[in-house]
Write a protein that holds these residues in place. Sequence first.
Motif, PDB file in Angstrom:
ATOM      1  N   LEU A 163      41.228  40.949  35.466  1.00  0.00           N
ATOM      2  CA  LEU A 163      42.309  41.117  36.425  1.00  0.00           C
ATOM      3  C   LEU A 163      41.879  42.099  37.506  1.00  0.00           C
ATOM      4  CD1 LEU A 163      45.319  41.472  33.935  1.00  0.00           C
ATOM      5  CD2 LEU A 163      44.564  39.413  35.133  1.00  0.00           C
ATOM      6  N   LEU A 164      42.295  41.835  38.735  1.00  0.00           N
ATOM      7  CA  LEU A 164      41.961  42.714  39.858  1.00  0.00           C
ATOM      8  C   LEU A 164      43.240  43.285  40.436  1.00  0.00           C
ATOM      9  CD1 LEU A 164      39.808  40.056  39.998  1.00  0.00           C
ATOM     10  CD2 LEU A 164      38.758  41.640  41.593  1.00  0.00           C
ATOM     11  N   ASP A 165      43.361  44.592  40.402  1.00  0.00           N
ATOM     12  CA  ASP A 165      44.562  45.279  40.856  1.00  0.00           C
ATOM     13  C   ASP A 165      44.781  45.056  42.358  1.00  0.00           C
ATOM     14  OD1 ASP A 165      46.741  47.206  40.775  1.00  0.00           O
ATOM     15  OD2 ASP A 165      45.374  48.530  41.859  1.00  0.00           O
ATOM     16  N   PRO A 166      45.961  44.559  42.769  1.00  0.00           N
ATOM     17  CA  PRO A 166      46.218  44.301  44.197  1.00  0.00           C
ATOM     18  C   PRO A 166      46.056  45.527  45.079  1.00  0.00           C
ATOM     19  CG  PRO A 166      47.869  43.234  42.828  1.00  0.00           C
ATOM     20  CD  PRO A 166      47.073  44.111  41.912  1.00  0.00           C
ATOM     21  N   THR A 167      46.424  46.718  44.577  1.00  0.00           N
ATOM     22  CA  THR A 167      46.278  47.938  45.375  1.00  0.00           C
ATOM     23  C   THR A 167      44.809  48.235  45.645  1.00  0.00           C
ATOM     24  OG1 THR A 167      48.300  48.841  44.389  1.00  0.00           O
ATOM     25  CG2 THR A 167      46.814  50.392  45.480  1.00  0.00           C
ATOM     26  N   THR A 168      43.987  48.044  44.620  1.00  0.00           N
ATOM     27  CA  THR A 168      42.549  48.254  44.786  1.00  0.00           C
ATOM     28  C   THR A 168      41.971  47.253  45.783  1.00  0.00           C
ATOM     29  OG1 THR A 168      42.250  49.201  42.585  1.00  0.00           O
ATOM     30  CG2 THR A 168      40.330  48.184  43.606  1.00  0.00           C
ATOM     31  N   ALA A 173      39.855  45.914  51.585  1.00  0.00           N
ATOM     32  CA  ALA A 173      39.974  44.783  52.505  1.00  0.00           C
ATOM     33  C   ALA A 173      39.103  44.923  53.743  1.00  0.00           C
ATOM     34  CB  ALA A 173      41.438  44.597  52.913  1.00  0.00           C
ATOM     35  N   GLU A 174      38.921  46.139  54.244  1.00  0.00           N
ATOM     36  CA  GLU A 174      38.183  46.345  55.486  1.00  0.00           C
ATOM     37  C   GLU A 174      36.684  46.541  55.289  1.00  0.00           C
ATOM     38  OE1 GLU A 174      39.550  46.102  58.388  1.00  0.00           O
ATOM     39  OE2 GLU A 174      41.623  45.930  57.705  1.00  0.00           O
ATOM     40  N   SER A 175      36.236  46.692  54.033  1.00  0.00           N
ATOM     41  CA  SER A 175      34.828  47.032  53.815  1.00  0.00           C
ATOM     42  C   SER A 175      34.061  46.038  52.952  1.00  0.00           C
ATOM     43  CB  SER A 175      34.722  48.422  53.171  1.00  0.00           C
ATOM     44  OG  SER A 175      35.343  48.434  51.892  1.00  0.00           O
ATOM     45  N   LEU A 176      34.694  45.455  51.946  1.00  0.00           N
ATOM     46  CA  LEU A 176      33.958  44.659  50.960  1.00  0.00           C
ATOM     47  C   LEU A 176      33.394  43.375  51.569  1.00  0.00           C
ATOM     48  CD1 LEU A 176      33.294  45.038  47.945  1.00  0.00           C
ATOM     49  CD2 LEU A 176      35.096  43.386  47.450  1.00  0.00           C
ATOM     50  N   CYS A 177      32.085  43.181  51.412  1.00  0.00           N
ATOM     51  CA  CYS A 177      31.401  41.990  51.942  1.00  0.00           C
ATOM     52  C   CYS A 177      30.872  41.074  50.837  1.00  0.00           C
ATOM     53  CB  CYS A 177      30.236  42.413  52.835  1.00  0.00           C
ATOM     54  SG  CYS A 177      30.719  43.355  54.297  1.00  0.00           S
ATOM     55  N   VAL A 178      30.604  41.636  49.663  1.00  0.00           N
ATOM     56  CA  VAL A 178      30.029  40.861  48.562  1.00  0.00           C
ATOM     57  C   VAL A 178      30.862  41.102  47.304  1.00  0.00           C
ATOM     58  CG1 VAL A 178      27.998  40.485  47.108  1.00  0.00           C
ATOM     59  CG2 VAL A 178      27.708  41.040  49.533  1.00  0.00           C
ATOM     60  N   LEU A 179      31.301  40.016  46.665  1.00  0.00           N
ATOM     61  CA  LEU A 179      32.063  40.117  45.419  1.00  0.00           C
ATOM     62  C   LEU A 179      31.524  39.100  44.428  1.00  0.00           C
ATOM     63  CD1 LEU A 179      34.404  41.262  43.765  1.00  0.00           C
ATOM     64  CD2 LEU A 179      35.885  39.505  44.795  1.00  0.00           C
ATOM     65  N   ASN A 180      31.163  39.591  43.238  1.00  0.00           N
ATOM     66  CA  ASN A 180      30.649  38.735  42.171  1.00  0.00           C
ATOM     67  C   ASN A 180      31.552  38.879  40.956  1.00  0.00           C
ATOM     68  OD1 ASN A 180      29.261  37.431  40.137  1.00  0.00           O
ATOM     69  ND2 ASN A 180      27.268  38.264  40.676  1.00  0.00           N
ATOM     70  N   ARG A 190      44.409  34.076  44.241  1.00  0.00           N
ATOM     71  CA  ARG A 190      45.283  34.225  45.408  1.00  0.00           C
ATOM     72  C   ARG A 190      45.316  35.665  45.923  1.00  0.00           C
ATOM     73  NH1 ARG A 190      48.485  30.646  47.406  1.00  0.00           N
ATOM     74  NH2 ARG A 190      48.381  29.363  45.513  1.00  0.00           N
ATOM     75  N   ASP A 191      45.271  36.647  45.026  1.00  0.00           N
ATOM     76  CA  ASP A 191      45.328  38.052  45.442  1.00  0.00           C
ATOM     77  C   ASP A 191      44.092  38.477  46.235  1.00  0.00           C
ATOM     78  OD1 ASP A 191      47.777  38.358  44.275  1.00  0.00           O
ATOM     79  OD2 ASP A 191      47.019  39.240  42.421  1.00  0.00           O
ATOM     80  N   LEU A 192      43.024  37.696  46.150  1.00  0.00           N
ATOM     81  CA  LEU A 192      41.795  38.063  46.847  1.00  0.00           C
ATOM     82  C   LEU A 192      41.839  37.731  48.338  1.00  0.00           C
ATOM     83  CD1 LEU A 192      39.055  36.879  44.310  1.00  0.00           C
ATOM     84  CD2 LEU A 192      40.222  39.068  44.430  1.00  0.00           C
ATOM     85  N   SER A 193      42.881  37.078  48.791  1.00  0.00           N
ATOM     86  CA  SER A 193      42.941  36.636  50.187  1.00  0.00           C
ATOM     87  C   SER A 193      42.900  37.813  51.174  1.00  0.00           C
ATOM     88  CB  SER A 193      44.199  35.801  50.427  1.00  0.00           C
ATOM     89  OG  SER A 193      45.365  36.557  50.153  1.00  0.00           O
ATOM     90  N   VAL A 194      43.210  39.031  50.706  1.00  0.00           N
ATOM     91  CA  VAL A 194      43.215  40.191  51.612  1.00  0.00           C
ATOM     92  C   VAL A 194      41.803  40.640  51.986  1.00  0.00           C
ATOM     93  CG1 VAL A 194      45.414  41.008  50.712  1.00  0.00           C
ATOM     94  CG2 VAL A 194      43.292  41.825  49.681  1.00  0.00           C
ATOM     95  N   LEU A 195      40.789  40.148  51.282  1.00  0.00           N
ATOM     96  CA  LEU A 195      39.403  40.582  51.528  1.00  0.00           C
ATOM     97  C   LEU A 195      38.826  39.820  52.720  1.00  0.00           C
ATOM     98  CD1 LEU A 195      38.179  40.670  47.816  1.00  0.00           C
ATOM     99  CD2 LEU A 195      39.068  42.566  49.196  1.00  0.00           C
ATOM    100  N   GLU A 213      45.058  26.019  46.487  1.00  0.00           N
ATOM    101  CA  GLU A 213      45.018  27.480  46.486  1.00  0.00           C
ATOM    102  C   GLU A 213      43.706  27.996  47.079  1.00  0.00           C
ATOM    103  OE1 GLU A 213      45.902  30.320  42.909  1.00  0.00           O
ATOM    104  OE2 GLU A 213      43.734  30.102  43.084  1.00  0.00           O
ATOM    105  N   LEU A 214      42.603  27.368  46.707  1.00  0.00           N
ATOM    106  CA  LEU A 214      41.305  27.783  47.235  1.00  0.00           C
ATOM    107  C   LEU A 214      41.257  27.621  48.741  1.00  0.00           C
ATOM    108  CD1 LEU A 214      38.818  26.342  44.586  1.00  0.00           C
ATOM    109  CD2 LEU A 214      39.799  28.623  44.711  1.00  0.00           C
TER     110      LEU A 214
END
Length: 372
Positions: A163-168, A173-180, A190-195, A213-214
């Motif tokens: 699970l990924l905390d929405p606040t985190t 959102a403004e910095s992350l470029c790579v997520l594995n 769906r919560d990842l859309s802010v990245l 959703e994707l």
Amino acid sequence: MVLLTIDLIAKSRSNFKKKRGLSFPEYLRTLTHLHFSSRSIEDIVSLQVSTLAISFWAFAVICLTFKFCCQGDLSMCRNLTVLYLYDNQITHICNLGFASNLTHLYMQNNNITHIDNLGNLQKLSKLYLGGNKIAVVEGLETLCELKELHLENQRLAPGEKLLLDPTTLLSLAESLCVLNINNNNIDEIRDLSVLKELQHFSAAGNRLYDMEELEDVFYHWPQLLQMDLSGNPVCKKNKYRDRLIIAVRNLEVLDGSKINELTRQFLVNWKASREAKKNKNNTHWMAGSFPCPVTNDFNACHGACPGHICSHANVRAAAVPRGTKMKESCGRTSHLWRGLVTHLQSSSCLRQTSKSTKISTHAGRTLLLPVV
């Protein structure tokens, strides 16, 4: 128990020998990289060195060989930028406050269960935590410069998912470029859309299945260049690859395969042509709908067929044998009748009664219209 201490650094003298003429404290201040992978380390200790903390032999080595005066701790490594601690047995992230200049932290394949105590590492840009036991991604709110986050292959309990905390996520959102997040039993993102700055996204081997959703999430990632969703149920959906190529206009690599620009342009043009045709058909249908406003009086129908009276008798007279093409008195084809039926059935001015009027269409179907 093996601990990361000054003692352990002192025993790793290979790098120190290359910098002769430096005292041990001076050597610690020059360190930018520390390599302590696969050392069976269980904890990180930030304690001052004393004769009680190390063996007599190690103390003698420090005092005599390195001219160390027993006044230092890990805080001397203030210039440390890269720390390798992967493939150990660490259970908690702690005592890293001394490394305020750290930019790269490698702690994959340990026994970490929570992400915490990283608040002082505000220059951290790459964090590797794959292969641990983390169930919830949180505690990264202060890492405003974090560009890469690697969380693949968490060793979770059966039926559990990462699970990924929405606040985190919002803080990144403004910095992350790579997520594995490969192989973590994830079934929705769906919560990842802010990245919105994401460029590389890996979510292979999960349980993603909802194509709509994707497409919606990827619409918010205009910078995305590489993506891997292989091994998810959604990959078996019809036109999976085509739809994602259209949804992510700048995507260069999908599931390890490069995207040909000609293929992309063909798919984009095909979708545009299909939508244009659909809109044209909708416009044509609306133009062919029954032109007269529907009222309680059938005889009030005027418009495209002047002089024609739509009475109950005329409607019943319009019935024709099965298989015979129906022609209206004003020369229109049968779509006019379908428009009439639609308007009559949807009109709020009609009241349902026990009486009805039958209309036989050219397709042999019988429609019942309420008689008002």
